[in-house]
Design an enzyme around this catalytic site. Structure first.
Site, PDB file in Angstrom:
ATOM      1  N   VAL A 110    -159.011 -28.811   2.540  1.00  0.00           N
ATOM      2  CA  VAL A 110    -159.887 -29.199   1.445  1.00  0.00           C
ATOM      3  C   VAL A 110    -159.975 -28.073   0.412  1.00  0.00           C
ATOM      4  CG1 VAL A 110    -162.228 -29.871   0.833  1.00  0.00           C
ATOM      5  CG2 VAL A 110    -161.260 -30.632   2.987  1.00  0.00           C
ATOM      6  N   CYS A 111    -159.797 -28.426  -0.859  1.00  0.00           N
ATOM      7  CA  CYS A 111    -160.094 -27.445  -1.907  1.00  0.00           C
ATOM      8  C   CYS A 111    -160.775 -28.157  -3.056  1.00  0.00           C
ATOM      9  CB  CYS A 111    -158.866 -26.689  -2.371  1.00  0.00           C
ATOM     10  SG  CYS A 111    -157.726 -27.624  -3.367  1.00  0.00           S
ATOM     11  N   ASN A 112    -160.904 -27.489  -4.184  1.00  0.00           N
ATOM     12  CA  ASN A 112    -161.706 -28.042  -5.264  1.00  0.00           C
ATOM     13  C   ASN A 112    -161.148 -29.363  -5.796  1.00  0.00           C
ATOM     14  OD1 ASN A 112    -164.077 -27.459  -6.915  1.00  0.00           O
ATOM     15  ND2 ASN A 112    -162.612 -27.592  -8.579  1.00  0.00           N
ATOM     16  N   THR A 151    -154.244 -26.951  -2.321  1.00  0.00           N
ATOM     17  CA  THR A 151    -154.068 -27.172  -0.885  1.00  0.00           C
ATOM     18  C   THR A 151    -152.900 -28.118  -0.625  1.00  0.00           C
ATOM     19  OG1 THR A 151    -155.911 -28.682  -1.097  1.00  0.00           O
ATOM     20  CG2 THR A 151    -156.300 -26.713   0.188  1.00  0.00           C
ATOM     21  N   LEU A 176    -162.698 -31.744  -2.526  1.00  0.00           N
ATOM     22  CA  LEU A 176    -164.032 -31.740  -1.931  1.00  0.00           C
ATOM     23  C   LEU A 176    -164.726 -33.100  -2.055  1.00  0.00           C
ATOM     24  CD1 LEU A 176    -165.890 -28.454  -2.881  1.00  0.00           C
ATOM     25  CD2 LEU A 176    -165.606 -29.435  -0.600  1.00  0.00           C
TER      26      LEU A 176
END
Lengths: 445, 103
Positions: free
Chosen positions: B7-9, B14, B39
């Site tokens: 998970v990233c922004n 990712t 996210l």
């Protein structure tokens, strides 16, 4: 590294504290839901940008009136379905995101109630432009206008969506208000009844507020929020100084390893999006462009290769760099970097906690955004009128954002060249420090 | 089969790492499945994965995420260096070890 002076220690403690506070803000559930909601709804705005671009730049290339006017109906209708309902669309989405983040088990009900609450708050009578004469307005009743549903109602949508959902979730958790139909009743039926009373209470309360505002104050919440929240915030935060300050704080945060969206996505991006939405609507209607500062200006001229304009660092490293490991990282990060994705550079080069590179990382976007702002205000480049996705590569992004102005490409090139030379001395220092650290680590190992 | 969620922004950077991890999984014939999510969408996925790995730039979400998975699966933040270098092998090794230790 071992001997830190007292001053350095103090500075570090301050940065740690700052990062912690910022992370806490980013973690705050309503602000997090705000970012989630914008992430969800963004494709709609980008689609509007494409439609406006086709309508106002591509169509005129090979069409003439009256065919052109007829063809442009297409784009204008798409603008209605995207930008002109920005406030209407964000309310249920933010309600949905908030209830998801709160792990509330009926998020779709929260979305519906948010939408209903927003409409309850709309004025009974409203001003509308006459179709027969665009200069004339009249008070009409029984209609919802794009003025209230669109960009100027965006914060109303956000605030009412959050309030309605919060209120709804709280009331839903009150056990006494839940209806029990007895044994043998399917749980789904009971669930549908259990939404009923909280729904009624929430909407009734919103109705009372709306009625008081309307009868006693001759106003409505949409107008109030627009005038007292959205406009003041927009004037301060999207002024050149406000924008640069907030954006730089976000980038400072990134150099500490925390995504800049924590600050930018909450304090700046929604307002910058409101600005570009206004610009797109004005551009589509052939009116004067209202906002020089907008999200496309920031991403096209302050996010070249990703936050901190790291494309310039990559170029500086490839041409002038002497240290092989960092050159290898740049090569690996090149392709995503072209699309403005630069986490490999931020964490791999690295920029995080690399004192040498923190300064140009924060400074270069300030230079880029300021140059673009002044160039636009004295008419050297056209204002940004199209929302381009932040992943659009440099040169393409400037060209598209300005509605096809080639001078924007020149401006981007100028910023890239300035950026390469700005990063250069810091890159050299960083190379030396990294090489020495590596040597030390190898000695120890 | 171990399911790993990154998970990233925005789910962009990712997804880069995921691509590399999938390659390692295929090469070494590991019994794992890797995917990336922003996210905003992570919540919909956490119920059917075996570990959540957060990009370091959203590491501040660890506390929230741990609350959300409710102790069912481990939540870990990817090491900054491994993330920057896109070191898929190391990230996978650590993920398997974390899942092992969690039991």
């Amino acid at each position: 590294m071992a001997e830190e002076t007292a001053k350095e220690k103090k500075g570090r403690a301050f940065l740690d504290k700052f990062a912690m506070v910022a992370a806490k803000v980013g973690n705050q559930i309503h602000l997090r839901s705000l970012r989630d909601a914008f992430a969800t709804i963004m494709p709609l705005y980008i689609l509007a940008g494409i439609a406006v671009l086709i309508n106002n730049v591509i169509f005129p290339l090979f069409m003439k009136d009256p065919i052109l006017t007829n063809a442009q109906v297409w784009g204008n209708l798409l603008v209605n379905g995207t930008l002109n309902i920005a406030g209407l669309a964000i309310a249920p989405v933010i309600g949905y995101c908030l209830s998801k983040n709160k792990r509330f088990d009926n998020p779709i009900a929260a979305a519906v109630i948010s939408l209903a609450a927003l409409i309850v708050m709309m004025p009974l009578n409203t001003e509308a432009t006459l179709a027969s004469n665009a200069d004339k307005t009249a008070m009409v009743t029984g209609v919802l206008t794009f003025k209230n549903l669109g960009t100027s109602g965006m914060f109303a949508g956000i605030i009412i969506g959050l309030l309605a959902t919060e209120f709804f979730i709280r009331i839903s958790s009150v056990k006494k208000l839940q209806i029990h139909l007895g044994e043998g009743v399917p749980p789904a039926v009971e669930k549908s009844f259990n939404v009923l009373i909280p729904n009624l209470i929430v909407l009734a309360c919103f109705g009372i507020i709306a009625a008081i505002l309307s009868v006693a104050g001759n106003t409505d919440l949409i107008t109030l929020i627009s005038k007292m929240v959205q406009e003041p915030l927009r004037n301060v935060n999207t002024s050149l100084a406000g924008c640069l300050l907030i954006y730089s704080v976000g980038n400072l945060l990134f150099t500490l390893g925390i995504h800049q969206a924590v600050i930018y996505g909450v304090l700046l991006e929604p307002l910058l999006i409101a600005n570009i939405n206004d610009n797109m609507v004005a551009f589509a209607a052939h009116q004067a462009i209202p906002h020089i500062m907008n999200v496309s200006l920031v991403t096209s001229f302050g996010l070249i290769g990703g936050s901190g304009c790291t494309l310039c660092l990559m170029i500086a490293t490839l041409i002038f760099g002497k240290y092989k490991p960092t050159k290898d990282i740049v090569k690996m990060a090149a392709v995503p970097g072209v699309f403005n994705i630069n986490e490999p550079i931020i964490f791999g080069y690295p920029i995080v906690f690399n004192m040498a590179l923190m300064l140009p990382f924060i400074l270069l976007p300030v230079i880029g955004i300021s140059l673009a702002y002044f160039a636009t205000s004295i008419g050297l480049v056209n204002p940004c009128v199209v929302l381009t996705p932040w992943t659009t590569p440099v040169f393409v992004s400037g060209f598209l954002a300005t509605g096809g102005d080639w001078r924007a490409i020149v401006l981007q090139l100028v910023i890239v060249i300035i950026g390469v030379f700005l990063y250069l001395p810091f890159m050299k220092v960083s190379e030396k420090v990294t090489a020495r650290q590596m040597a030390l680590e190898n000695e120890e190992a | 089969m171990k399911k790993i969620l990154l998970v990233c922004n925005a789910g962009m950077s990712t997804s880069l790492l995921v691509q590399k991890m999938q390659k390692v999984v295929a090469e070494k014939n590991l019994d794992a499945q890797v995917e990336a999510q922003p996210l905003a969408n992570a919540m919909d996925k956490i119920d059917d994965v075996d570990i959540v790995l957060l990009g370091p730039q959203v590491g501040f979400e660890k506390g929230n995420m741990e609350k959300d998975v409710n102790g069912r699966i481990p939540v870990d933040v990817i090491d900054m260096r491994d993330y920057g270098m896109m070191n898929a092998q190391k990230v996978l090794d650590k993920a398997f070890k974390t899942m092992e230790d969690f039991k």
